[in-house]
Scaffold this motif. Structure first.
Motif, PDB file in Angstrom:
ATOM      1  N   UNK A 133       0.846  -1.193   0.000  1.00 24.48           N
ATOM      2  CA  UNK A 133       0.000   0.000   0.000  1.00 24.48           C
ATOM      3  C   UNK A 133       0.885   1.248   0.000  1.00 24.48           C
ATOM      4  N   UNK A 134       0.527   2.229  -0.821  1.00 21.79           N
ATOM      5  CA  UNK A 134       1.308   3.454  -0.931  1.00 21.79           C
ATOM      6  C   UNK A 134       2.273   3.463  -2.096  1.00 21.79           C
ATOM      7  N   UNK A 135       2.591   2.278  -2.640  1.00 19.44           N
ATOM      8  CA  UNK A 135       3.490   2.224  -3.796  1.00 19.44           C
ATOM      9  C   UNK A 135       2.844   2.905  -5.006  1.00 19.44           C
ATOM     10  N   UNK A 136       3.678   3.542  -5.826  1.00 15.25           N
ATOM     11  CA  UNK A 136       3.222   4.103  -7.096  1.00 15.25           C
ATOM     12  C   UNK A 136       3.644   3.182  -8.230  1.00 15.25           C
ATOM     13  N   UNK A 173       8.528   3.505  -4.312  1.00 17.85           N
ATOM     14  CA  UNK A 173       8.066   3.359  -2.928  1.00 17.85           C
ATOM     15  C   UNK A 173       8.417   4.635  -2.180  1.00 17.85           C
ATOM     16  N   UNK A 174       7.402   5.418  -1.879  1.00 15.64           N
ATOM     17  CA  UNK A 174       7.611   6.724  -1.256  1.00 15.64           C
ATOM     18  C   UNK A 174       8.224   6.602   0.135  1.00 15.64           C
ATOM     19  N   UNK A 175       7.764   5.603   0.905  1.00 10.98           N
ATOM     20  CA  UNK A 175       8.248   5.476   2.283  1.00 10.98           C
ATOM     21  C   UNK A 175       9.746   5.217   2.356  1.00 10.98           C
ATOM     22  N   UNK A 176      10.336   4.666   1.278  1.00  6.95           N
ATOM     23  CA  UNK A 176      11.773   4.382   1.249  1.00  6.95           C
ATOM     24  C   UNK A 176      12.511   5.240   0.223  1.00  6.95           C
ATOM     25  N   UNK A 177      11.741   6.067  -0.486  1.00  5.47           N
ATOM     26  CA  UNK A 177      12.284   6.939  -1.525  1.00  5.47           C
ATOM     27  C   UNK A 177      13.169   6.156  -2.497  1.00  5.47           C
ATOM     28  N   UNK A 441      -0.521   8.318   3.404  1.00  8.00           N
ATOM     29  CA  UNK A 441       0.589   8.513   2.487  1.00  8.00           C
ATOM     30  C   UNK A 441       1.642   9.454   3.066  1.00  8.00           C
ATOM     31  N   UNK A 442       1.187  10.347   3.929  1.00  8.94           N
ATOM     32  CA  UNK A 442       2.120  11.309   4.526  1.00  8.94           C
ATOM     33  C   UNK A 442       2.788  10.773   5.788  1.00  8.94           C
ATOM     34  N   UNK A 443       2.171   9.748   6.417  1.00 12.01           N
ATOM     35  CA  UNK A 443       2.726   9.265   7.688  1.00 12.01           C
ATOM     36  C   UNK A 443       2.271   7.832   7.961  1.00 12.01           C
ATOM     37  N   UNK A 444       2.583   6.915   7.059  1.00 14.14           N
ATOM     38  CA  UNK A 444       2.145   5.531   7.208  1.00 14.14           C
ATOM     39  C   UNK A 444       2.839   4.830   8.378  1.00 14.14           C
TER      40      UNK A 444
END
Length: 541
Positions: A133-136, A173-177, A441-444
């Motif tokens: 979840x959250x991946x683009x 993956x935004x959480x890991x940039x 998405x801003x703070x998973x």
């Protein structure tokens, strides 16, 4: 709505098409046209007109579109539920009613300018490849999937494909940039029609069914068995907002509650042929208390179950008068990939009731009656429901029931206030879900420490999140006294968080505490649950 959002898992596609019962099989005519359709001046007239337009008209015309319009106009003259399904819509409609499709197994939003994964399907193709979840999803094969002009239909087409085929996904993956690539092998992905299952109390199980697809009975049996293993001796069967589906599936489900030999329904065609359907010995929940929840959007197959149980003096029907759809359709292929669902018979409940509301004044008037129920007050008070004495029927135990215009419940529960219903609309239209996705998405990571049980029992939506949501709604021009309904909004926010973090069962369980119909079920099962009863009586006064 200003925001775009979509699901790769189709839900109720084309509600107007789904609103009704249709027989499971399709008709395949093998006879030649000469045998099947004898020469007829009216048919010749239509064929000649189309040929003239094709060959003689001054401009180039898409005669296929003319045929589509003609077919729709013909069906509109018949009844509100005989419908035409164009070739381009057949696959979507078929998938919804079949109960599965072939794809990569994610739900997604077109969030801002990219495809954002809301959830992966447990044990599905994408989950097995580690997509989260959250991946683009930035690209599928050679196709780019980001930019301002994203089209959801095109995106779904690029992610779906033949079973066993592979697609190379480019993912951020935004959480890991970080960016990475993975190859996903497409597989069968279920489209669940039993969308929620949990224990409402220590001995009441809860099952929510949102349509009657090919897979629904198997899903229902699996859910019922799981609840019985958890101690369920009673059942709340939620058919609210369920527009119907396959007739045979509704018959099987009703059989689970009715003893051998009880009449479930009968159908009658224009030749007067009657087909009766009786319960068998196969029922696994016979003789046990069952509460069936219905509302003004429960139709056809939902009404068959409610009517069958009510007419056999089994269980308790809770809620508001159902839609009132007593016609049966059969799907017939038209030879070019399109099809028509044509009304072939009427169905009747065991006491002989037809619950079909009148459509003599046309389709517009037919659906206008739905709005009139709200205006005349019948959604707020059972006393406002007007039914002719000529439509009165009696069950074996002497209970009075009525035909015409739907199933009237045994226990009435009024609709919520305009403000409460507005919050429901924000929920059903995805406004709350879209906001929550942005919040996650801003703070998973904030929620990573919660187990499902800990979240359900311990998590509380704080004032900051509530005020952020209120501000978001104001920006979208939604008007409401948010602080007056703070507790309800916080419940919806928590439920939606639970859905995106865990599953739909967590979502439904959280919402059940504020659900008047489920509270009514608890009251009926345990009369000592007085607070709701007093509040409900005051509302009706």
């Amino acid at each position: 709505m200003k925001k775009k959002y979509a699901y790769i898992i189709p839900t109720l596609l084309a509600a107007a098409l789904a609103l009704g019962i249709f027989v499971g099989g399709k008709l395949h005519f093998n006879d030649t046209p000469e045998k099947l359709f004898t020469t007829n001046s009216k048919k010749d007239k239509l064929n000649r007109l189309i040929d003239y337009i094709d060959y003689e008209y001054v401009d180039e015309i898409d005669t296929d579109s003319i045929v589509d319009v003609t077919v729709n106009n013909i069906l509109e003259k018949l009844d509100p539920h005989s419908v035409y399904i164009p070739k381009q819509e057949m696959s979507k409609v078929s998938e919804s009613m079949k109960g599965d499709f072939v794809g990569i197994g994610v739900t997604f939003y077109t969030y801002r300018d990219s495809i954002a994964v809301i959830k992966t399907i447990a044990d599905g193709p994408s989950a097995k490849k580690g997509i989260m979840a959250g991946d683009r999803i930035l690209a599928a094969g050679k196709d780019t999937l980001f930019g301002k002009d994203l089209n959801n239909t095109d995106i779904v087409g690029k992610l779906k494909g033949k079973k066993g085929s592979s697609v190379r996904l480019q993912v951020y993956r935004k959480s890991e940039d970080r960016h990475f690539a993975t190859t996903v092998k497409r597989d069968i992905v279920p489209i669940k029609s039993v969308i929620s299952t949990f224990m409402l109390t220590d001995d009441i199980g809860y099952i929510k069914v949102d349509r009657f697809a090919e897979s629904t009975f198997v899903e229902f049996k699996r859910a019922l068995s799981a609840l019985q293993k958890q101690g369920a001796q009673k059942l709340a069967l939620d058919l609210r907002d369920n527009p119907g589906g396959y007739l045979g599936i509704a018959e099987k489900m009703a059989d689970e509650f009715l003893t051998d030999g009880k009449l479930i329904l009968f159908t009658k065609n224009k030749k007067g042929q009657v087909n009766e359907v009786y319960a068998t010995k196969k029922g696994s929940f016979e003789g046990k208390p069952v509460y069936v929840l219905i509302n003004e959007r429960s139709a056809s197959a939902s009404e068959i179950i409610a009517g069958a149980l009510q007419d056999n003096d089994i269980g308790t029907i809770v809620g508001r008068r159902s839609f009132g759809k007593g016609l049966v359709q059969r799907e017939m292929e038209l030879g070019d990939g399109s099809a028509v669902r044509l009304t072939v018979s009427r169905y009747y409940t065991p006491t002989g009731r037809s619950i079909q509301k009148s459509y003599k004044k046309g389709n517009k008037d037919y659906y206008k009656k739905f709005v009139e129920r709200y205006r005349n007050g019948e959604l707020a008070s059972v006393d406002s429901i007007k039914v002719a004495d000529s439509l009165k029927f009696t069950t074996p135990k002497g209970k009075i029931v009525y035909g015409g215009g739907g199933i009237i419940p045994d226990e009435f529960v009024p609709i919520g206030s305009n403000e409460e219903e507005f919050i429901d609309v924000l929920d059903s239209q995805g406004v709350i879900s879209y906001f929550i996705f942005g919040h996650l998405d801003s703070d998973r990571e904030r929620y990573a420490e919660y187990s499902r049980a800990e979240f359900l029992n311990d998590f509380t939506v704080d004032d900051i999140l509530f005020e952020q949501f209120a501000a978001y709604c104001v920006q979208q021009n939604y008007s409401l006294d948010y602080y007056e309904y703070e507790a309800r909004i916080k419940m919806y926010l928590k439920a939606t968080l639970a859905e995106q973090l865990f599953d739909t069962n967590a979502y439904a369980k959280i919402k059940s505490d504020g659900d008047n119909m489920l509270q009514k079920v608890k009251e009926l099962d345990d009369p000592s649950s007085i607070p709701f009863a007093i509040e409900n009586e005051e509302m009706q006064r």
